[in-house]
Scaffold this motif. Structure first.
Motif, PDB file in Angstrom:
ATOM      1  N   MET A   1      -9.557 -10.444  13.848  1.00 53.94           N
ATOM      2  CA  MET A   1      -8.581 -10.081  12.829  1.00 53.94           C
ATOM      3  C   MET A   1      -9.178  -9.012  11.915  1.00 53.94           C
ATOM      4  SD  MET A   1      -5.898 -11.952  13.425  1.00 53.94           S
ATOM      5  CE  MET A   1      -4.864 -12.145  12.016  1.00 53.94           C
ATOM      6  N   ALA A   2      -8.311  -8.158  11.410  1.00 60.72           N
ATOM      7  CA  ALA A   2      -8.689  -7.126  10.451  1.00 60.72           C
ATOM      8  C   ALA A   2      -7.834  -7.303   9.203  1.00 60.72           C
ATOM      9  CB  ALA A   2      -8.466  -5.737  11.043  1.00 60.72           C
ATOM     10  N   THR A   3      -8.358  -6.882   8.086  1.00 63.21           N
ATOM     11  CA  THR A   3      -7.608  -6.881   6.839  1.00 63.21           C
ATOM     12  C   THR A   3      -7.089  -5.473   6.609  1.00 63.21           C
ATOM     13  OG1 THR A   3      -9.002  -8.607   5.895  1.00 63.21           O
ATOM     14  CG2 THR A   3      -7.737  -7.257   4.344  1.00 63.21           C
ATOM     15  N   VAL A   4      -5.790  -5.359   6.381  1.00 61.61           N
ATOM     16  CA  VAL A   4      -5.175  -4.076   6.054  1.00 61.61           C
ATOM     17  C   VAL A   4      -4.811  -4.121   4.578  1.00 61.61           C
ATOM     18  CG1 VAL A   4      -3.281  -2.482   6.525  1.00 61.61           C
ATOM     19  CG2 VAL A   4      -4.266  -3.835   8.381  1.00 61.61           C
ATOM     20  N   ARG A   5      -5.284  -3.108   3.839  1.00 62.30           N
ATOM     21  CA  ARG A   5      -4.952  -2.994   2.420  1.00 62.30           C
ATOM     22  C   ARG A   5      -4.077  -1.761   2.238  1.00 62.30           C
ATOM     23  NH1 ARG A   5     -10.648  -3.598  -0.629  1.00 62.30           N
ATOM     24  NH2 ARG A   5     -10.866  -1.537   0.314  1.00 62.30           N
ATOM     25  N   TYR A   6      -2.960  -1.959   1.535  1.00 65.52           N
ATOM     26  CA  TYR A   6      -1.993  -0.886   1.312  1.00 65.52           C
ATOM     27  C   TYR A   6      -2.089  -0.384  -0.114  1.00 65.52           C
ATOM     28  CZ  TYR A   6       0.157  -2.850   5.509  1.00 65.52           C
ATOM     29  OH  TYR A   6       0.390  -3.315   6.778  1.00 65.52           O
ATOM     30  N   ALA A  13       6.248   0.453   0.825  1.00 65.52           N
ATOM     31  CA  ALA A  13       6.927   0.471   2.128  1.00 65.52           C
ATOM     32  C   ALA A  13       6.689  -0.810   2.923  1.00 65.52           C
ATOM     33  CB  ALA A  13       6.470   1.680   2.937  1.00 65.52           C
ATOM     34  N   SER A  14       5.514  -1.404   2.777  1.00 70.06           N
ATOM     35  CA  SER A  14       5.211  -2.620   3.533  1.00 70.06           C
ATOM     36  C   SER A  14       5.696  -3.876   2.826  1.00 70.06           C
ATOM     37  CB  SER A  14       3.704  -2.739   3.788  1.00 70.06           C
ATOM     38  OG  SER A  14       3.017  -2.995   2.572  1.00 70.06           O
ATOM     39  N   GLY A  15       5.785  -3.803   1.498  1.00 64.09           N
ATOM     40  CA  GLY A  15       6.202  -4.970   0.721  1.00 64.09           C
ATOM     41  C   GLY A  15       5.070  -5.939   0.423  1.00 64.09           C
ATOM     42  N   PRO A  22      -4.174  -8.696  13.945  1.00 63.21           N
ATOM     43  CA  PRO A  22      -5.121  -8.668  15.061  1.00 63.21           C
ATOM     44  C   PRO A  22      -5.839  -7.320  15.132  1.00 63.21           C
ATOM     45  CG  PRO A  22      -3.013  -9.546  15.769  1.00 63.21           C
ATOM     46  CD  PRO A  22      -2.814  -8.999  14.381  1.00 63.21           C
ATOM     47  N   ALA A  23      -7.130  -7.369  15.408  1.00 57.52           N
ATOM     48  CA  ALA A  23      -7.927  -6.144  15.542  1.00 57.52           C
ATOM     49  C   ALA A  23      -7.846  -5.637  16.974  1.00 57.52           C
ATOM     50  CB  ALA A  23      -9.373  -6.414  15.151  1.00 57.52           C
ATOM     51  N   GLY A  24      -8.005  -4.364  17.145  1.00 52.25           N
ATOM     52  CA  GLY A  24      -8.029  -3.675  18.438  1.00 52.25           C
ATOM     53  C   GLY A  24      -8.563  -2.298  18.138  1.00 52.25           C
ATOM     54  N   THR A  25      -7.798  -1.281  18.456  1.00 53.31           N
ATOM     55  CA  THR A  25      -8.133   0.067  17.991  1.00 53.31           C
ATOM     56  C   THR A  25      -7.269   0.381  16.778  1.00 53.31           C
ATOM     57  OG1 THR A  25      -6.453   1.156  19.330  1.00 53.31           O
ATOM     58  CG2 THR A  25      -8.634   0.839  20.356  1.00 53.31           C
ATOM     59  N   LEU A  33       1.641  -2.392  12.915  1.00 50.06           N
ATOM     60  CA  LEU A  33       2.155  -2.330  11.544  1.00 50.06           C
ATOM     61  C   LEU A  33       3.541  -1.699  11.499  1.00 50.06           C
ATOM     62  CD1 LEU A  33      -1.055  -1.228   9.602  1.00 50.06           C
ATOM     63  CD2 LEU A  33      -0.130  -3.548   9.886  1.00 50.06           C
ATOM     64  N   ALA A  34       3.758  -0.654  12.289  1.00 52.79           N
ATOM     65  CA  ALA A  34       5.072  -0.013  12.347  1.00 52.79           C
ATOM     66  C   ALA A  34       6.121  -0.993  12.868  1.00 52.79           C
ATOM     67  CB  ALA A  34       5.008   1.233  13.222  1.00 52.79           C
ATOM     68  N   ASP A  35       5.755  -1.779  13.890  1.00 51.21           N
ATOM     69  CA  ASP A  35       6.684  -2.784  14.422  1.00 51.21           C
ATOM     70  C   ASP A  35       6.989  -3.868  13.389  1.00 51.21           C
ATOM     71  OD1 ASP A  35       6.847  -1.499  16.869  1.00 51.21           O
ATOM     72  OD2 ASP A  35       5.418  -2.840  17.865  1.00 51.21           O
ATOM     73  N   ARG A  36       5.985  -4.285  12.659  1.00 51.04           N
ATOM     74  CA  ARG A  36       6.149  -5.360  11.671  1.00 51.04           C
ATOM     75  C   ARG A  36       7.026  -4.939  10.495  1.00 51.04           C
ATOM     76  NH1 ARG A  36       1.567  -9.318  11.035  1.00 51.04           N
ATOM     77  NH2 ARG A  36       0.361  -9.144  12.950  1.00 51.04           N
ATOM     78  N   HIS A  37       6.855  -3.687  10.037  1.00 52.81           N
ATOM     79  CA  HIS A  37       7.463  -3.280   8.765  1.00 52.81           C
ATOM     80  C   HIS A  37       8.555  -2.233   8.894  1.00 52.81           C
ATOM     81  CE1 HIS A  37       4.608  -5.696   6.525  1.00 52.81           C
ATOM     82  NE2 HIS A  37       3.648  -5.198   7.280  1.00 52.81           N
ATOM     83  N   GLY A  38       8.769  -1.680  10.072  1.00 53.50           N
ATOM     84  CA  GLY A  38       9.895  -0.794  10.303  1.00 53.50           C
ATOM     85  C   GLY A  38       9.735   0.635   9.810  1.00 53.50           C
TER      86      GLY A  38
END
Length: 79
Positions: A1-6, A13-15, A22-25, A33-38
């Motif tokens: 897992m990775a932490t994303v900070r906005y 935009a993300s709310g 999940p981590a990957g590249t 993130l685009a799929d999750r938040h549109g």
């Protein structure tokens, strides 16, 4: 897992101010993130810059290690 900070417009935009994903590249994470938040976050991501563990990430193929922190930095205005 990775932490994303906005930050700034990315937070709006993300709310959320941060989330665990999940981590990957970096590219895979951005697609997730685009799929999750549109569309609102997708627009921000297209112009944003990214820090991975405090270092500017210019290569979206960079692998994200477990526990990585990704900062989403939209363009800032002002002087």
């Amino acid at each position: 897992m990775a932490t994303v900070r906005y930050f700034a417009g990315a937070r709006a935009a993300s709310g959320v101010s941060s989330e665990q994903v999940p981590a990957g590249t970096l590219a895979e994470l951005l697609a997730d993130l685009a799929d999750r938040h549109g569309a609102p976050l997708t627009r921000v991501l297209s112009a944003a810059s990214f820090l991975v563990d405090g270092v500017a990430a210019h290569d979206r193929a960079v692998p994200l290690g477990a526990g990585a922190t990704v900062d989403v930095l939209p363009p800032f205005a002002g002087g």
